[in-house]
Design a protein around this motif. Structure first.
Motif, PDB file in Angstrom:
ATOM      1  N   ARG A 291      21.757 -15.305 -27.700  1.00 53.02           N
ATOM      2  CA  ARG A 291      21.532 -14.517 -26.496  1.00 53.02           C
ATOM      3  C   ARG A 291      21.001 -13.137 -26.814  1.00 53.02           C
ATOM      4  O   ARG A 291      20.109 -12.603 -26.179  1.00 53.02           O
ATOM      5  CB  ARG A 291      22.861 -14.414 -25.730  1.00 53.02           C
ATOM      6  N   THR A 292      21.583 -12.531 -27.857  1.00 56.29           N
ATOM      7  CA  THR A 292      21.221 -11.143 -28.130  1.00 56.29           C
ATOM      8  C   THR A 292      21.159 -10.868 -29.623  1.00 56.29           C
ATOM      9  O   THR A 292      21.910 -11.441 -30.406  1.00 56.29           O
ATOM     10  CB  THR A 292      22.210 -10.187 -27.415  1.00 56.29           C
ATOM     11  N   HIS A 293      20.214 -10.003 -30.003  1.00 54.95           N
ATOM     12  CA  HIS A 293      20.057  -9.624 -31.400  1.00 54.95           C
ATOM     13  C   HIS A 293      20.428  -8.157 -31.577  1.00 54.95           C
ATOM     14  O   HIS A 293      19.902  -7.306 -30.867  1.00 54.95           O
ATOM     15  CB  HIS A 293      18.608  -9.809 -31.851  1.00 54.95           C
ATOM     16  N   ALA A 294      21.312  -7.910 -32.532  1.00 51.72           N
ATOM     17  CA  ALA A 294      21.617  -6.520 -32.873  1.00 51.72           C
ATOM     18  C   ALA A 294      20.811  -6.196 -34.117  1.00 51.72           C
ATOM     19  O   ALA A 294      21.133  -6.651 -35.217  1.00 51.72           O
ATOM     20  CB  ALA A 294      23.109  -6.364 -33.140  1.00 51.72           C
TER      21      ALA A 294
ATOM     22  N   TYR B 160      18.517  -6.021 -28.790  1.00 56.03           N
ATOM     23  CA  TYR B 160      17.508  -6.698 -27.974  1.00 56.03           C
ATOM     24  C   TYR B 160      18.122  -7.943 -27.376  1.00 56.03           C
ATOM     25  O   TYR B 160      19.030  -8.520 -27.961  1.00 56.03           O
ATOM     26  CB  TYR B 160      16.295  -7.064 -28.835  1.00 56.03           C
ATOM     27  N   PRO B 161      17.705  -8.412 -26.197  1.00 62.28           N
ATOM     28  CA  PRO B 161      16.576  -7.920 -25.408  1.00 62.28           C
ATOM     29  C   PRO B 161      16.895  -6.713 -24.533  1.00 62.28           C
ATOM     30  O   PRO B 161      16.036  -6.267 -23.785  1.00 62.28           O
ATOM     31  CB  PRO B 161      16.247  -9.126 -24.525  1.00 62.28           C
ATOM     32  N   ASP B 162      18.098  -6.149 -24.626  1.00 61.32           N
ATOM     33  CA  ASP B 162      18.480  -5.031 -23.758  1.00 61.32           C
ATOM     34  C   ASP B 162      17.696  -3.751 -24.055  1.00 61.32           C
ATOM     35  O   ASP B 162      17.647  -2.855 -23.234  1.00 61.32           O
ATOM     36  CB  ASP B 162      19.973  -4.686 -23.893  1.00 61.32           C
ATOM     37  N   GLU B 163      17.145  -3.670 -25.291  1.00 63.12           N
ATOM     38  CA  GLU B 163      16.409  -2.478 -25.724  1.00 63.12           C
ATOM     39  C   GLU B 163      17.261  -1.218 -25.654  1.00 63.12           C
ATOM     40  O   GLU B 163      16.841  -0.181 -25.159  1.00 63.12           O
ATOM     41  CB  GLU B 163      15.115  -2.311 -24.915  1.00 63.12           C
ATOM     42  N   THR B 164      18.482  -1.363 -26.125  1.00 64.12           N
ATOM     43  CA  THR B 164      19.395  -0.228 -26.152  1.00 64.12           C
ATOM     44  C   THR B 164      19.500   0.284 -27.581  1.00 64.12           C
ATOM     45  O   THR B 164      19.512  -0.490 -28.520  1.00 64.12           O
ATOM     46  CB  THR B 164      20.788  -0.654 -25.657  1.00 64.12           C
ATOM     47  N   PHE B 165      19.560   1.602 -27.692  1.00 69.92           N
ATOM     48  CA  PHE B 165      19.562   2.216 -29.008  1.00 69.92           C
ATOM     49  C   PHE B 165      20.905   2.878 -29.278  1.00 69.92           C
ATOM     50  O   PHE B 165      21.437   3.589 -28.427  1.00 69.92           O
ATOM     51  CB  PHE B 165      18.430   3.250 -29.073  1.00 69.92           C
ATOM     52  N   TYR B 166      21.461   2.623 -30.469  1.00 72.14           N
ATOM     53  CA  TYR B 166      22.705   3.281 -30.869  1.00 72.14           C
ATOM     54  C   TYR B 166      22.512   4.004 -32.190  1.00 72.14           C
ATOM     55  O   TYR B 166      21.776   3.543 -33.051  1.00 72.14           O
ATOM     56  CB  TYR B 166      23.832   2.249 -30.988  1.00 72.14           C
TER      57      TYR B 166
END
Lengths: 271, 635
Positions: free
Chosen positions: B6-9, B62-68
């Protein structure tokens, strides 16, 4: 043939020769310390720099081909200034121990300093005071006098095929040394001593024997083996004190392996 | 078959973030995913350098395109709970603008990323550099297959020429022209070399490209091989870049396995072999001819340019040598066309350039911008401005030891080869060191000369001894032994070194001195005539003095002083004991009220009234070099 002009004089030279070769062939002298016609162009000393009309910067004549239509000036104020600076830089570390140097009188850097030298340096002098390396039986390496023209290293590797000497380290502290700083053990052909433009590489047996100008030199044939190389013996008061291979001396074309000015091996040192 | 998740970190696995603890964060992230039972739908991937090195370890989801940013293992449970389970950004680790509280979670809204245009770095932080599949997904090797099946070598060269791409290693030689020469010359063997011997202090563009997208470099090299009809390539990387070497080797092995390297590439019959050669870390080996000698196993020294390398280079065969970044541009140019590339940047300097932004700046990292971007945009918008609030921008150093320092009045010039050169620096390989007004320019010049003197190969006299002499002179100036006429000697000698040196290292070595002399001459003069380093960097040329009128007696400097030279009661003006003072500048850095003044070294023994007078002059900004007369007459 290539046609070009040096100092306004029209000259021609064979294709593929450098500006320096063209000049020397036509009797025009350009100061140089790292050039030897037997070796590949090195471009290290930067003294043979000349101005070429139409070029942005001066170029090293030993490392630029002579091409048709070039208009070259070898002694302009700009070129003289650069040579002066280069010599001034060399003398930052080169000790002025000429009174006790066996090379004095036939030393290239001494002659050039006489012509271009500025007696007062603008820079902070940092003379080398390393003791000479006397470990080897016949050759003395005096690294403090070395100006790193690399001729000894190259003649040994490129010409004699021996590679007994190398440049160790980099930048200002670079030195010429046998591998691992050990004693120089090679064939003792003496080529390195002959090509050295300063007193950095000297014959141990000849040390403090005679000043160069008091030697009477004669060309002879080496009696060591059957090759027949030309040797130049230097004597004083009837005593042979030195032997060396002079550039362009001898009838080398007789034998392939003894080219002009290249005595082989032991003959030289066992006089 | 791998299952879709679902999501890639995308956790940054560049050298910078690795050093800040990426590995531990990765372990704890995976552990946390397992604990929460989402390890089948969320996956941690180690990406290449993300570019935002200042705040490492960083991660983009991704796919949220959030940056930490600044992720510590102890923050991981909270992060997983908030972001991966509850589906909302975890504010604590989100990007916040300098001195502002509002967090910006989306990677596209962060100024550092927003103003960049990615061509070379288009895959950074998106793919796993150790998987060829990831690269292929991002249109990888598409340019190669097109070139091999549809294009003639001449056509490839034409596209590269038309694109206006110029060498990104520093000199800016048109790449198409180089390739054209390489194609024209006939020889039994030709070589393609990738120059990855990046050595400028503060530059890490090539390393990051090789680490984050090794396949782009390899594809560029094969394309160069196709265009110039050569069949053997070397990648010269310094051994100090172990991660880049490792990832490149993995990529090469994958290419051989997939038929992208070897004797029959993509079934077309074209052969190309690629090998990594590790350099031993000599700066001069970044010079083309020295690099080739190094590959040949000889001492890395430049040779005189009787022939161009394209005529006689490695093993005396025609050799086409390109920089890492130049080669990484090639696949994009072939794929999108010359016109597209030309649309970026300016007429003479087309495309984008990667810069390594370092120094006294907030957002240290890797940025890629079109070449018409101004320095101001890079330093203040992308870079986030100067780190310390009370400090101001002073200069930016471009091009490493071959470049120069550009002062504030040039901030609005674009980063094109021509404009930068006109200002006295060079684009160089792309190192950009920003300096604030606490930097001493004489000391900066000395730093670079120290570097070049140390890295000179020792072959030619002007470089070997000239740089050392210049360094000694600058050292004397910084120690208070400067004499009238030193500046003129430096200028005169620089001219000769530039004219007479054999290779680019020597020819450009005096640039840092010349550019600082051009723009900060007064600072040199103050060092020499007033024995005064106005920034207090040169400890022999400064006296620290507390202005009683401004000192609030907060005690900050007193606590910071390493030798207890500062004395004074709380809430009352402090004093510095000159006998004890080491001139380390710590007190000056700590003071929030600007009450500590830096005076000339001669003030150490001067009378109280005189010091007071001087301090007032410094505050008013009217002190400093006044021709031949020294500021302090009593000495």
């Amino acid at each position: 043939m290539v046609k070009l002009k040096i100092n306004g004089k029209k000259i021609s030279t064979k294709k593929g020769s450098t500006i320096l070769e063209a000049a020397l062939d036509n009797g025009i002298n350009i100061p140089r310390l790292c050039h030897d016609k037997r070796l590949a162009p090195y471009g290290g000393c930067r003294l043979c720099i000349v101005e070429i009309e139409g070029r942005r910067k001066p170029e090293a004549s030993c490392a630029t081909f002579a091409t048709d239509g070039l208009n070259i000036w070898t002694d302009t104020p700009k070129v003289r200034k650069i040579r002066q600076t280069v010599l001034e830089l060399m003398l930052v570390h080169h000790p002025l121990d000429c009174p006790v140097c066996d090379k004095a009188g036939e030393c290239n850097i001494q002659d050039l300093a006489y012509e271009y030298g500025n007696p007062r340096t603008r820079f902070i002098a940092e003379k080398n005071h390393a003791l000479p390396d006397t470990k080897g039986p016949l050759v003395e390496l005096n690294s403090s006098r070395c100006i790193l023209c690399g001729k000894c290293v190259r003649i040994c590797a490129e010409h004699q095929g021996k590679g007994a000497l190398g440049l160790i380290g980099r930048g200002f502290p670079t030195v010429v040394q046998p591998a691992f700083g050990e004693a120089l053990e090679c064939d003792y052909c003496g080529q390195c001593i002959d090509v050295c433009p300063t007193g950095a590489l000297m014959s141990k047996t000849h040390k403090f024997e005679a000043r160069s100008w008091s030697l009477e030199e004669k060309d002879t044939v080496c009696p060591f083996c059957g090759c027949g190389c030309t040797l130049t013996l230097g004597s004083m008061e009837g005593k042979i004190l030195r032997s060396r291979g002079k550039e362009d001396s001898g009838k080398g074309e007789r034998r392939q392996w003894s080219k002009p000015g290249e005595p082989m091996q032991q003959g030289k040192v066992w006089y | 078959m791998e299952t879709a998740v679902r999501t890639h970190a995308m956790l940054c696995g560049g050298t910078g973030c690795m050093a800040s603890g990426t590995k531990k964060v990765k372990a704890s992230l995976e552990e946390e995913f397992r604990k929460k039972g989402i390890d089948d739908e969320a996956k941690v991937v180690l990406s290449g350098c993300n570019g935002f090195c200042a705040k490492g370890p960083v991660m983009a989801v991704y796919p949220d395109e959030t940056f930490y940013q600044d992720i510590r293992p102890e923050d991981v449970p909270g992060l997983v709970e908030e972001h991966f389970l509850k589906g909302r950004p975890y504010e604590k680790l989100a990007f916040k603008e300098h001195d502002k509280k509002i967090s910006i979670p989306s990677i596209h809204d962060i100024p550092f990323f927003k103003h960049q245009v990615l061509v070379v770095l288009k895959n950074k932080g998106i793919i796993d550099p150790e998987r060829i599949e990831d690269y292929i997904t991002m249109d990888g090797y598409k340019a190669l297959s097109r070139a091999l099946t549809l294009m003639k070598p001449e056509e490839i060269v034409k596209v590269v020429t038309d694109s206006g791409l110029r060498g990104r290693g520093g000199a800016g030689f048109p790449t198409g022209k180089k390739w054209e020469l390489g194609l024209k010359i006939k020889s039994d063997e030709k070589y393609v070399i990738c120059n990855g011997d990046e050595g400028d202090p503060g530059a890490f563009m090539d390393r990051s490209v090789m680490e984050s997208d090794p396949h782009a470099v390899i594809e560029g090299m094969i394309l160069c091989g196709v265009a110039t009809e050569s069949h053997k390539g070397y990648i010269y990387v310094r051994a100090e870049y172990p991660l880049a070497v490792k990832r490149l080797q993995i990529a090469i092995d994958q290419c051989y396995k997939s038929g992208l390297l070897g004797s029959n590439i993509l079934g077309t019959g074209f052969a190309f072999d690629l090998e990594i050669y590790q350099g031993a870390g000599a700066f001069v080996c970044g010079e083309a001819t020295a690099l080739m000698r190094s590959i040949e196993g000889k001492r890395g020294m430049p040779r005189p340019k009787l022939w161009r390398s394209a005529v006689r280079g490695l093993w005396d065969r025609p050799t086409i040598l390109n920089n890492v970044e130049t080669l990484a541009n090639i696949p994009q140019i072939i794929l999108n066309g010359a016109g597209w590339y030309r649309s970026l940047g300016t007429e003479e300097s087309a495309g984008t350039k990667v810069f390594a932004l370092t120094g006294d700046i907030n957002n240290v990292g890797l940025v890629e911008v079109p070449m018409d971007t101004t320095l101001r945009r890079i330093i203040f918008d992308i870079g986030g401005g100067i780190t310390k609030k009370k400090r101001k921008f002073k200069a930016v150093q471009l091009g490493g030891p071959s470049g120069g320092c550009i002062p504030g009045e040039f901030l609005d010039i674009p980063v094109t080869y021509e404009a930068i050169k006109q200002s006295g620096a060079i684009v160089g390989s792309g190192g950009m060191v920003v300096m604030d007004d606490s930097t001493c320019m004489v000391n900066t010049a000395k730093f670079f000369l120290d570097f070049t003197a140390d890295e000179s190969c020792g072959k030619c006299v002007p470089c070997r001894i000239g740089t050392k002499v210049m360094y000694d002179l600058l050292g004397d100036i910084c120690k208070g032994r400067g004499k009238a006429g030193d500046i003129e000697i430096l200028e005169d000698l620089s001219e000769d070194i530039i004219d007479a040196s054999l290779c680019g290292l020597g020819q450009s070595a005096p640039n840092p001195v010349l550019s600082t002399l051009k723009y900060f001459r007064r600072e040199y003069e103050m060092h020499i005539h007033d024995k005064w380093c106005p920034t207090g960097v040169c400890s022999d040329l400064s006296t620290f003095y507390i202005d009683e009128k401004l000192c609030k007696g907060c005690g900050a400097c007193l606590r910071a002083c390493p030798t207890d030279a500062v004395t004074g009661e709380k809430k009352k003006p402090h004093k510095i004991d000159q006998e004890q003072c080491l001139h380390c500048r710590t007190c000056w850095d700590t003071c929030k009220f600007d009450s500590i003044k830096i005076l000339p070294a001669t003030a150490r023994n001067a009378g109280h009234a005189e010091i007071r007078h001087l301090a007032e002059m410094v505050t008013a900004g009217s002190a400093g070099f006044r021709g031949k007369e020294s500021v302090i007459s009593s000495q």
